[in-house]
Design a protein around this motif. Structure first.
Motif, short mmCIF file in Angstrom:
data_model
loop_
_atom_site.label_atom_id
_atom_site.label_comp_id
_atom_site.label_asym_id
_atom_site.label_seq_id
_atom_site.Cartn_x
_atom_site.Cartn_y
_atom_site.Cartn_z
N PHE A 127 -8.66 9.10 -2.09
CA PHE A 127 -8.13 9.75 -0.89
C PHE A 127 -9.25 10.23 0.01
N TYR A 128 -10.16 10.96 -0.59
CA TYR A 128 -11.24 11.51 0.22
C TYR A 128 -12.21 10.44 0.69
N LYS A 129 -12.27 9.40 -0.05
CA LYS A 129 -13.17 8.33 0.37
C LYS A 129 -12.67 7.66 1.63
N ASN A 130 -11.40 7.60 1.76
CA ASN A 130 -10.84 6.82 2.86
C ASN A 130 -10.27 7.68 3.97
N ALA A 131 -9.73 8.80 3.62
CA ALA A 131 -9.14 9.65 4.65
C ALA A 131 -10.19 10.62 5.15
N GLU A 132 -10.21 10.74 6.41
CA GLU A 132 -11.21 11.63 7.01
C GLU A 132 -10.72 13.06 6.94
N VAL A 133 -10.62 13.51 5.75
CA VAL A 133 -10.07 14.84 5.50
C VAL A 133 -11.13 15.68 4.82
N ARG A 134 -11.27 16.85 5.33
CA ARG A 134 -12.28 17.70 4.73
C ARG A 134 -11.82 18.18 3.36
N GLN A 156 -7.20 -12.49 -4.41
CA GLN A 156 -7.65 -11.23 -3.83
C GLN A 156 -6.54 -10.63 -2.97
N MET A 157 -5.85 -11.47 -2.30
CA MET A 157 -4.78 -10.95 -1.47
C MET A 157 -3.66 -10.39 -2.32
N GLN A 158 -3.45 -11.00 -3.44
CA GLN A 158 -2.47 -10.44 -4.37
C GLN A 158 -2.89 -9.04 -4.80
N VAL A 159 -4.16 -8.94 -5.08
CA VAL A 159 -4.67 -7.64 -5.50
C VAL A 159 -4.46 -6.62 -4.40
N VAL A 160 -4.82 -7.02 -3.20
CA VAL A 160 -4.66 -6.11 -2.07
C VAL A 160 -3.20 -5.76 -1.88
N GLN A 161 -2.38 -6.75 -2.06
CA GLN A 161 -0.96 -6.52 -1.90
C GLN A 161 -0.45 -5.48 -2.90
N GLN A 162 -0.90 -5.64 -4.12
CA GLN A 162 -0.49 -4.68 -5.14
C GLN A 162 -0.98 -3.28 -4.79
N LEU A 163 -2.21 -3.23 -4.33
CA LEU A 163 -2.75 -1.93 -3.97
C LEU A 163 -1.98 -1.32 -2.81
N GLU A 164 -1.61 -2.16 -1.90
CA GLU A 164 -0.85 -1.65 -0.77
C GLU A 164 0.50 -1.12 -1.23
N LEU A 165 1.09 -1.84 -2.14
CA LEU A 165 2.37 -1.37 -2.68
C LEU A 165 2.20 -0.02 -3.35
N GLN A 166 1.14 0.04 -4.14
CA GLN A 166 0.87 1.30 -4.83
C GLN A 166 0.62 2.42 -3.84
N LEU A 167 -0.14 2.08 -2.81
CA LEU A 167 -0.44 3.07 -1.79
C LEU A 167 0.84 3.54 -1.11
N ALA A 168 1.69 2.61 -0.84
CA ALA A 168 2.95 2.97 -0.18
C ALA A 168 3.76 3.93 -1.05
N LYS A 169 3.77 3.63 -2.34
CA LYS A 169 4.50 4.52 -3.25
C LYS A 169 3.88 5.91 -3.26
N ASP A 170 2.56 5.93 -3.35
CA ASP A 170 1.89 7.22 -3.39
C ASP A 170 2.08 7.99 -2.09
N LYS A 171 2.07 7.26 -1.02
CA LYS A 171 2.30 7.92 0.27
C LYS A 171 3.68 8.56 0.29
N GLU A 172 4.63 7.81 -0.21
CA GLU A 172 5.99 8.32 -0.24
C GLU A 172 6.06 9.58 -1.10
N ARG A 173 5.42 9.49 -2.24
CA ARG A 173 5.42 10.63 -3.14
C ARG A 173 4.76 11.84 -2.48
N LEU A 205 1.54 18.13 7.09
CA LEU A 205 0.55 17.18 7.53
C LEU A 205 0.87 15.81 7.00
N ASN A 206 0.93 14.93 7.87
CA ASN A 206 1.21 13.56 7.46
C ASN A 206 -0.10 12.88 7.10
N LEU A 207 -0.43 13.01 5.89
CA LEU A 207 -1.70 12.43 5.46
C LEU A 207 -1.65 10.93 5.53
N VAL A 208 -0.47 10.43 5.48
CA VAL A 208 -0.36 8.98 5.44
C VAL A 208 -0.72 8.37 6.77
#
Length: 679
Positions: free
Chosen positions: A444-451, A330-347, A369-372
DNA sequence: GACAGTCTAAACAGAG
DNA sequence: TCTCTGTTTAGACTGT
């Protein structure tokens, strides 16, 4: 952060992989264990010097404890003060002496508990003592060679493993006791958690919590304290993380981003206490429990209730090698997701930077706006650029439409850029948002408190259309909003009121009533027209005698028929037959024309009359004043506003039934001048 | 500036 | 009585 052992046993197949991430506490912990086990002679890793060092540390820990106790005693003697808990029949020295007289070994949880209960040590002293104890136990854990997960173990290895497990559990218990004690101290006002107290493991927890949460935690602690005493070792496998973190870095607490718990933008501290807290607040909401099923990866065991789930969790997913391995996965999964998130944030950052540079509109030039970084972007953004966000509660913040964009056409990417405030996805032309529009940004909308940059009407429509039956109760609409958008997990009164207002105000939303309650459907064509029910026009129910005229004048009013009723089947059949006769497509989301509305109205009425005859015997309470629709259908009816001249004549009627024809299409060429746009 | 659309807030009523 | 649901209205704001 513990050093990666570098050696990983391959005995667990895919479950055990190279833990490259520094945040993989559990992996590191397990890696350490298994790294040790990987050697043929694990115990040899710890030489005599190490053992001597461990022993020395033990002695130091006890020395610290003794000193602390002596200080405590001296203070008591000098001040003459007695703790309210230390009554006369239990001398203050009793437990401390026993602790002080212990042989050089790790203090047992029971002894530690006694110390805690006696409150003979200050939190800081306790912290020192506990860190010493944890370090000692960690040493012992390291010394003991853990068995490979899937290899047969000889009795000696099993015993060693058991010992190791016991140590870990001891460690965990002590941690819990420590936390409980610190909490109780805080509750009694004896301890003030301050930001500059890095030594306290609890500190991040307290910092990350609002006072109400702390209050709740107090309740939880007081109730859970006795329970933990009786159950002894009832921690779930979730405690693994904390255990390992504690072992590797006693002064640090495992900080894990929990998207579900961090809607306010704060990190949640993942501790056993926090975990159980959430269970207290939401007795049936456990990250590992949902829909009566254990969500432990690969488990899916059916648990009838939460209690049985807890039993199941403690029995089936206790701290063992299997659970550890699964946690690693599970931690591997989370790790991968975090990596993906980091990439998307950068993008995303690059996109926003790019668009901000290109934007020359002075009026629409808020800071990128720094959504990240700002999960609570809504608030921070409005504070940061009030000029651009005057309508703070309702203004969409992060996913904004660029000002240069054409009306209502918003690409997925543009939603995350900057631009005018009120321009929303379906402004003006009511271009329906597609599922993909939301889906692509769903996470994004599920997790970020963005209207979200959609109007309420668009979102309500989307919610309804996403439902299998294309109909939702008000509460289900609420739930959809909160489920899909973190933004709508706050200020419920505001947006719920807005939803109700929109449901009432928009023509496209049709309320349907049946014996089970009321629900809402959407008329997509009406939605695209984006018309509102006119203000100040009383909504009236349609009288029976005006039904023909009504349909003739307002063919669009017949929208849906409640198919759940038996008499709706022939009705729908008649409608469909009539429509087929007139080459009217069936209701989906398509619009349709209807050149022969009179025939259709006749068909409807005939069906209704038939249904009346059929049902009158059973429905003796059908009031004569009710329209056939109402009499026949316990169902629904949302009235529409009428022109004054129409008030005496054909009244607007919106009937509903699911998946039934929509006669609205002809409005475009027929009824627009007649009575449609009286608003 | 007028207008339309959207949103929020509030008041009110009815039902459970 | 309270809460939820639904309706209506007023006012503010924004874009056209």
């Amino acid at each position: 952060m513990m050093q990666e052992s570098g050696t990983e046993t391959k005995s667990n197949g895919s479950a055990i992989q190279n833990g490259s991430g520094g945040s993989n506490h559990l992996l590191e912990c397990g890696g350490l264990r298994e790294g040790r086990s990987n050697g043929e002679t694990p115990a040899v890793d710890i030489g005599a010097a190490d053992l001597a060092h461990a022993q020395q540390q033990q002695q130091q820990a006890l020395q610290v404890a003794r000193q602390l106790l002596l200080q405590q005693q001296q203070q008591q003697q000098v001040s003459g003060l007695k703790s309210p808990k230390r009554n006369d029949k239990q001398p203050a020295l009793q437990v401390p002496v026993s602790v002080a007289m212990m042989t050089p070994q790790v203090i047992t949880p029971q002894q530690m508990q006694q110390i805690l209960q006696q409150q003979v040590l200050s939190p800081q002293q306790l912290q020192v003592l506990l860190q010493q104890q944890q370090a000692l136990m960690l040493q012992q854990v390291i010394v003991l060679p853990p068995p490979p997960a899937c290899l047969p173990q000889n009795p000696g290895q099993q015993q060693v493993a058991t010992q190791q497990l016991a140590f870990q559990q001891q460690l965990l218990q002590m941690q819990q006791l420590q936390q409980q004690h610190l909490l109780s101290l805080q509750r009694q006002g004896l301890l003030t958690i301050q930001p500059g107290q890095p030594a306290l493991p609890l500190q991040p927890l307290a910092q990350g919590m609002i006072p109400t949460e702390l209050q709740q935690l107090w309740k939880e602690v007081t109730s859970a304290h006795t329970a933990e005493e009786t159950t002894g070792n009832n921690h779930s496998s979730l405690d693994l993380t904390t255990t390992c973190v504690s072992s590797s870095a006693p002064s640090k607490t495992s900080l894990i981003m929990n998207p579900h718990a961090s809607t306010n933008g704060q990190l949640s501290v993942h501790t056993p206490k926090r975990e159980s807290l959430s269970h207290e607040e939401h007795p049936h909401s456990h990250p590992l429990y949902g829909h009566g099923v254990c969500k432990w990866p690969g488990c899916e065991a059916v648990c009838e209730d939460f209690q049985s789930f807890l039993k199941h969790l403690n029995s089936e997913h206790a701290l063992d090698d299997r659970s550890t391995a699964q946690c690693r996965v599970q931690m591997q999964v989370v790790q991968q997701l975090e990596l993906q998130l980091a990439k998307d944030k950068e993008r995303l950052q690059a996109m926003m930077t790019h668009l901000h540079v290109k934007s020359t509109e002075p009026k629409a030039a808020p800071q990128p706006l720094n959504l990240v970084s700002s999960v609570t972007l809504s608030k921070s953004a409005s504070e940061a650029s009030p000029q651009s966000l005057p309508h703070t509660p309702t203004t969409p913040t992060a996913p904004l439409t660029p000002v240069t964009q054409g009306p209502s056409v918003i690409t997925t990417t543009s939603m995350h850029t900057v631009g005018p405030i009120r321009r929303r996805y379906s402004d003006k032309y009511n271009v329906p948002i597609s599922s993909a529009d939301i889906a692509q940004n769903q996470e994004f909308y599920k997790n970020a408190e963005v209207r979200p940059p959609f109007t309420y009407a668009s979102l309500i429509r989307q919610a309804i259309l996403e439902s299998p039956e294309k109909q939702l109760t008000l509460n289900e609409i609420y739930n959809w909003f909160t489920r899909m958008f973190a933004y709508f997990r706050r200020n419920a009164a505001t947006w719920k009121g807005a939803i109700r207002t929109n449901l009432s105000l928009h023509k496209c939303f049709i309320r349907v009533e049946d014996e089970f309650g009321s629900f809402w459907t959407v008329d997509d064509e009406e939605f695209k027209r984006g018309r509102h029910i006119q203000r100040g026009r009383p909504r009236k129910y349609c009288p029976d005698e005006n039904f023909d005229e009504l349909v003739a004048h307002n063919p669009s009013l017949i929208k849906n028929m409640q198919s759940s009723h038996a008499y709706c089947t022939p009705l729908n059949a008649a409608l469909q037959a009539s429509m087929a006769e007139n080459s009217i497509p069936l209701y989906t989301t398509a619009s349709m024309g209807n050149p022969t509305l009179g025939n259709l109205a006749s068909a409807i009425r005939e069906e209704l009359n038939g249904a009346m005859e059929h049902t009158n015997s059973n429905e003796s309470d059908s009031s004569p004043g009710r329209s056939p629709m109402q009499a026949v259908h316990p169902v629904h009816v949302k009235e529409e506003p009428l022109d004054p001249e129409e008030a005496e004549g054909p009244l607007s009627l919106v009937t509903t039934a699911n998946h039934s024809p929509d006669f609205d299409h002809d409005r475009d060429y027929e009824d627009e001048p007649v009575n449609e746009d009286m608003e």
